[in-house]
Design a protein around this motif. Structure first.
Motif, PDB file in Angstrom:
ATOM      1  N   HIS A   1     -27.712  -4.981 -22.014  1.00  0.00           N
ATOM      2  CA  HIS A   1     -27.357  -6.250 -22.665  1.00  0.00           C
ATOM      3  C   HIS A   1     -26.459  -7.151 -21.819  1.00  0.00           C
ATOM      4  O   HIS A   1     -25.844  -8.082 -22.331  1.00  0.00           O
ATOM      5  CB  HIS A   1     -26.756  -6.018 -24.051  1.00  0.00           C
ATOM      6  CG  HIS A   1     -27.640  -5.185 -24.921  1.00  0.00           C
ATOM      7  ND1 HIS A   1     -28.831  -5.654 -25.433  1.00  0.00           N
ATOM      8  CD2 HIS A   1     -27.543  -3.890 -25.307  1.00  0.00           C
ATOM      9  CE1 HIS A   1     -29.417  -4.693 -26.122  1.00  0.00           C
ATOM     10  NE2 HIS A   1     -28.663  -3.608 -26.062  1.00  0.00           N
ATOM     11  N   ASN A   2     -26.409  -6.892 -20.522  1.00  0.00           N
ATOM     12  CA  ASN A   2     -25.687  -7.736 -19.579  1.00  0.00           C
ATOM     13  C   ASN A   2     -26.411  -9.080 -19.456  1.00  0.00           C
ATOM     14  O   ASN A   2     -27.613  -9.179 -19.707  1.00  0.00           O
ATOM     15  CB  ASN A   2     -25.635  -7.018 -18.217  1.00  0.00           C
ATOM     16  CG  ASN A   2     -24.901  -7.805 -17.167  1.00  0.00           C
ATOM     17  OD1 ASN A   2     -23.812  -8.308 -17.397  1.00  0.00           O
ATOM     18  ND2 ASN A   2     -25.500  -7.904 -15.999  1.00  0.00           N
ATOM     19  N   HIS A   3     -25.705 -10.116 -19.043  1.00  0.00           N
ATOM     20  CA  HIS A   3     -26.308 -11.445 -18.907  1.00  0.00           C
ATOM     21  C   HIS A   3     -26.315 -11.961 -17.471  1.00  0.00           C
ATOM     22  O   HIS A   3     -26.606 -13.127 -17.240  1.00  0.00           O
ATOM     23  CB  HIS A   3     -25.568 -12.450 -19.799  1.00  0.00           C
ATOM     24  CG  HIS A   3     -25.749 -12.173 -21.255  1.00  0.00           C
ATOM     25  ND1 HIS A   3     -26.815 -12.638 -21.981  1.00  0.00           N
ATOM     26  CD2 HIS A   3     -25.009 -11.441 -22.113  1.00  0.00           C
ATOM     27  CE1 HIS A   3     -26.718 -12.223 -23.228  1.00  0.00           C
ATOM     28  NE2 HIS A   3     -25.626 -11.483 -23.339  1.00  0.00           N
ATOM     29  N   SER A   4     -26.006 -11.116 -16.507  1.00  0.00           N
ATOM     30  CA  SER A   4     -25.924 -11.540 -15.113  1.00  0.00           C
ATOM     31  C   SER A   4     -27.026 -10.865 -14.294  1.00  0.00           C
ATOM     32  O   SER A   4     -27.113  -9.635 -14.255  1.00  0.00           O
ATOM     33  CB  SER A   4     -24.543 -11.178 -14.557  1.00  0.00           C
ATOM     34  OG  SER A   4     -24.455 -11.548 -13.200  1.00  0.00           O
ATOM     35  N   PHE A   5     -27.844 -11.675 -13.615  1.00  0.00           N
ATOM     36  CA  PHE A   5     -28.976 -11.182 -12.844  1.00  0.00           C
ATOM     37  C   PHE A   5     -28.969 -11.776 -11.440  1.00  0.00           C
ATOM     38  O   PHE A   5     -28.389 -12.830 -11.208  1.00  0.00           O
ATOM     39  CB  PHE A   5     -30.299 -11.570 -13.518  1.00  0.00           C
ATOM     40  CG  PHE A   5     -30.569 -10.838 -14.796  1.00  0.00           C
ATOM     41  CD1 PHE A   5     -31.405  -9.727 -14.805  1.00  0.00           C
ATOM     42  CD2 PHE A   5     -30.007 -11.254 -15.980  1.00  0.00           C
ATOM     43  CE1 PHE A   5     -31.652  -9.050 -15.972  1.00  0.00           C
ATOM     44  CE2 PHE A   5     -30.256 -10.583 -17.164  1.00  0.00           C
ATOM     45  CZ  PHE A   5     -31.075  -9.472 -17.167  1.00  0.00           C
ATOM     46  N   THR A   6     -29.653 -11.099 -10.521  1.00  0.00           N
ATOM     47  CA  THR A   6     -29.830 -11.565  -9.149  1.00  0.00           C
ATOM     48  C   THR A   6     -31.313 -11.560  -8.823  1.00  0.00           C
ATOM     49  O   THR A   6     -32.033 -10.633  -9.214  1.00  0.00           O
ATOM     50  CB  THR A   6     -29.098 -10.626  -8.158  1.00  0.00           C
ATOM     51  OG1 THR A   6     -27.710 -10.645  -8.464  1.00  0.00           O
ATOM     52  CG2 THR A   6     -29.315 -11.055  -6.724  1.00  0.00           C
ATOM     53  N   ILE A   7     -31.779 -12.586  -8.096  1.00  0.00           N
ATOM     54  CA  ILE A   7     -33.163 -12.610  -7.622  1.00  0.00           C
ATOM     55  C   ILE A   7     -33.252 -11.743  -6.376  1.00  0.00           C
ATOM     56  O   ILE A   7     -32.458 -11.904  -5.450  1.00  0.00           O
ATOM     57  CB  ILE A   7     -33.622 -14.051  -7.307  1.00  0.00           C
ATOM     58  CG1 ILE A   7     -33.638 -14.886  -8.586  1.00  0.00           C
ATOM     59  CG2 ILE A   7     -34.997 -14.047  -6.637  1.00  0.00           C
ATOM     60  CD1 ILE A   7     -33.955 -16.354  -8.364  1.00  0.00           C
ATOM     61  N   ILE A   8     -34.193 -10.799  -6.366  1.00  0.00           N
ATOM     62  CA  ILE A   8     -34.411  -9.942  -5.194  1.00  0.00           C
ATOM     63  C   ILE A   8     -34.793 -10.828  -4.011  1.00  0.00           C
ATOM     64  O   ILE A   8     -35.539 -11.798  -4.156  1.00  0.00           O
ATOM     65  CB  ILE A   8     -35.538  -8.923  -5.483  1.00  0.00           C
ATOM     66  CG1 ILE A   8     -35.074  -7.896  -6.499  1.00  0.00           C
ATOM     67  CG2 ILE A   8     -35.993  -8.226  -4.221  1.00  0.00           C
ATOM     68  CD1 ILE A   8     -34.014  -6.962  -6.013  1.00  0.00           C
ATOM     69  N   ASP A   9     -34.320 -10.469  -2.838  1.00  0.00           N
ATOM     70  CA  ASP A   9     -34.477 -11.288  -1.644  1.00  0.00           C
ATOM     71  C   ASP A   9     -35.810 -11.026  -0.935  1.00  0.00           C
ATOM     72  O   ASP A   9     -35.843 -10.570   0.206  1.00  0.00           O
ATOM     73  CB  ASP A   9     -33.307 -11.030  -0.689  1.00  0.00           C
ATOM     74  CG  ASP A   9     -33.169 -12.125   0.348  1.00  0.00           C
ATOM     75  OD1 ASP A   9     -33.741 -13.214   0.149  1.00  0.00           O
ATOM     76  OD2 ASP A   9     -32.489 -11.895   1.358  1.00  0.00           O
TER      77      ASP A   9
ATOM     78  N   GLY B   1     -29.025  -2.410 -12.956  1.00  0.00           N
ATOM     79  CA  GLY B   1     -30.109  -2.381 -11.980  1.00  0.00           C
ATOM     80  C   GLY B   1     -31.504  -2.511 -12.565  1.00  0.00           C
ATOM     81  O   GLY B   1     -32.487  -2.432 -11.825  1.00  0.00           O
ATOM     82  N   PHE B   2     -31.639  -2.727 -13.856  1.00  0.00           N
ATOM     83  CA  PHE B   2     -32.959  -2.920 -14.454  1.00  0.00           C
ATOM     84  C   PHE B   2     -33.654  -4.089 -13.763  1.00  0.00           C
ATOM     85  O   PHE B   2     -33.056  -5.135 -13.543  1.00  0.00           O
ATOM     86  CB  PHE B   2     -32.829  -3.204 -15.954  1.00  0.00           C
ATOM     87  CG  PHE B   2     -34.138  -3.493 -16.621  1.00  0.00           C
ATOM     88  CD1 PHE B   2     -34.955  -2.458 -17.044  1.00  0.00           C
ATOM     89  CD2 PHE B   2     -34.552  -4.797 -16.830  1.00  0.00           C
ATOM     90  CE1 PHE B   2     -36.174  -2.717 -17.659  1.00  0.00           C
ATOM     91  CE2 PHE B   2     -35.770  -5.065 -17.436  1.00  0.00           C
ATOM     92  CZ  PHE B   2     -36.584  -4.024 -17.854  1.00  0.00           C
ATOM     93  N   MET B   3     -34.952  -3.882 -13.402  1.00  0.00           N
ATOM     94  CA  MET B   3     -35.715  -4.935 -12.716  1.00  0.00           C
ATOM     95  C   MET B   3     -36.766  -5.519 -13.645  1.00  0.00           C
ATOM     96  O   MET B   3     -37.461  -4.801 -14.340  1.00  0.00           O
ATOM     97  CB  MET B   3     -36.424  -4.364 -11.477  1.00  0.00           C
ATOM     98  CG  MET B   3     -35.486  -4.089 -10.356  1.00  0.00           C
ATOM     99  SD  MET B   3     -36.245  -3.504  -8.803  1.00  0.00           S
ATOM    100  CE  MET B   3     -37.880  -4.120  -8.823  1.00  0.00           C
ATOM    101  N   SER B   4     -36.871  -6.823 -13.600  1.00  0.00           N
ATOM    102  CA  SER B   4     -37.879  -7.557 -14.349  1.00  0.00           C
ATOM    103  C   SER B   4     -38.739  -8.328 -13.352  1.00  0.00           C
ATOM    104  O   SER B   4     -38.217  -9.121 -12.568  1.00  0.00           O
ATOM    105  CB  SER B   4     -37.185  -8.522 -15.311  1.00  0.00           C
ATOM    106  OG  SER B   4     -38.101  -9.353 -15.964  1.00  0.00           O
TER     107      SER B   4
END
Length: 89
Positions: A27-35, A68-71
């Motif tokens: 339920h975190n709201h912070s994500f990073t786009i994989i490079d 670390g969940f990936m979407s």
């Protein structure tokens, strides 16, 4: 590696489609786009693996900064495939 411009464009397109980002696991709201880009190969059989002449699904992934969940997100559906082809001409 993705350029800053590519990351900004991807973030803009994804946030226009997904209004609220919440990790389904923590339920975190912070994500990073994989490079980089991900390529999924479609296969006609589960018992063998063919390289070449098989359809692919180009995508990008966003990753939860906490667990670390990936979407994964399909670049064709996001309308980004033609933009990439046009920029390479």
């Amino acid at each position: 590696m993705l350029s800053d411009k590519e990351k900004e464009e991807l973030a803009k397109v994804i946030t226009s489609k997904v209004k609220t980002f919440e990790c389904p696991m923590c339920h975190n709201h912070s994500f990073t786009i994989i490079d980089g880009y991900l390529i999924q190969n479609l296969q006609n059989s589960i018992n063998s693996y063919v390289i070449g002449n098989e359809p692919i699904i180009p995508s990008i992934a966003i990753v939860c900064n906490n667990c670390g969940f990936m979407s994964q997100h399909n670049l064709g559906i996001l309308g980004m495939l033609n933009k990439k082809q046009d920029e390479s001409k």
